[in-house]
Design an enzyme around this catalytic site. Structure first.
Site: not given
Ligand SMILES: NC(=O)c1ccc[n+]([C@@H]2O[C@H](COP(=O)([O-])OP(=O)(O)OC[C@H]3O[C@@H](n4cnc5c(N)ncnc54)[C@H](O)[C@@H]3O)[C@@H](O)[C@H]2O)c1
Length: 260
Positions: A15, A39, A63, A156, A160, A188, A190
């Site tokens: 991601g 992972q 973690d 959530y 944030k 948002i 993907g």
């Molecule tokens: N996807 C979106 O639309 C979006 C929008 C705004 C903010 N964000 C933020 O961006 C960040 C990344 O999101 P993403 O969309 O890539 O999510 P994702 O779910 O694709 O990836 C998240 C990653 O974090 C890791 N992770 C989860 N819990 C963990 C833990 N306890 N310890 C270590 N690693 C952990 C997962 O294994 C994964 O590799 C997040 O903080 C999310 O809240 C995402």
């Protein structure tokens, strides 16, 4: 000893974190990926991509909700890659649930992963920067949900908002050491996170899979879904020479959804 720069990115197995790791590698950073042990095989693929860019990379199973894991990850990044310059507190989870139904355990879980982790990341990075005499950069994942509370994303959104608050506080406390603290607020993107949000929203409102995502994307001024690379550009700016005088900020990178 060469003057290499090192960045640690949490949650970089996939991601947005993966996108950030690759962008910072192309900027010249060696990269430590800290993600859950499960992972590791995905992270191994990301490491190969980073090495193809001519940089070094390691995986640290961690973690991020556990302080000791985060301290250990920062220590290994510095020891094995030979410097420590940028901390990206990216890992996070979403929860899609009406506020009336959120349980004590769910609230604990999301705050431990999305908020406590940022405190541990700030502490561990600041201590290492101080030890190494570095004016480091700390960059954390906020969200559009850190600026506006979104229905059915109550816990959530609260988590944030907390990241934005911690960014304000840490930037002021660490400024005397020359450390900057900023956050990125995507819209948002993907990734696996939105696949999960879309699925949960469908269960709640009965719309077909993909429909909630499609409707949300239609509300974006620039008219397309966000990519991890869109987010990574902002992180690259915060980590790079042009952001030396920028601190305490949460920058929306949402294609035009919210206007500050
Ligand atoms: N996807 C979106 O639309 C979006 C929008 C705004 C903010 N964000 C933020 O961006 C960040 C990344 O999101 P993403 O969309 O890539 O999510 P994702 O779910 O694709 O990836 C998240 C990653 O974090 C890791 N992770 C989860 N819990 C963990 C833990 N306890 N310890 C270590 N690693 C952990 C997962 O294994 C994964 O590799 C997040 O903080 C999310 O809240 C995402």
């Amino acid at each position: 000893m060469s003057e290499n720069k090192v960045a640690l990115v949490t949650g970089a197995g996939q991601g947005i974190g993966r996108g950030i790791a690759l962008k910072l590698a192309s900027d010249g950073f060696d990269i430590a990926i800290a993600d859950l042990p499960a992972q590791e095989s995905k992270a191994t693929d990301v490491i190969a991509e980073i090495e193809a860019l001519g940089r070094r990379a390691i995986f640290v199973g961690a973690d991020v909700s556990k302080k000791d894991d985060v301290v250990e990850a920062v220590g290994r990044a510095a020891a094995e890659l030979g410097s420590f310059d940028v901390m990206v507190n990216n890992a996070g989870i979403a929860q899609v649930k009406p506020i009336e139904e959120v349980t004590e355990e769910e609230l604990d879980t999301i705050f431990r992963i999305n908020v406590n982790s940022v405190v541990w990341g700030i502490q561990a990075a600041a201590a290492k920067f101080t030890e190494l005499g570095k004016k480091g950069r700390i960059i954390s994942a906020a969200s559009i949900a850190s600026v506006k509370g979104f229905p059915i994303l109550g816990a959530y959104s609260a988590s944030k908002f907390a990241v934005r608050g911690l960014t304000h506080v840490a930037s002021q406390e660490l400024a005397p050491k020359g450390i900057t603290v900023n956050a990125y607020a995507p819209g948002i993107v993907g990734t696996g996170m939105w696949d999960e949000i879309d699925k949960r929203l469908s269960e709640i409102n009965g719309k077909p899979i993909g429909e909630n995502l499609k409707e949300n994307v239609e509300s974006i001024s620039l008219g397309r879904i966000e990519t991890p690379e869109d987010v990574a550009g902002v992180v690259s700016f915060f980590a790079g020479p042009n952001a030396e005088y920028v601190t305490g900020q949460t920058l929306l990178v949402d294609g035009g959804m919210l206007y500050s």
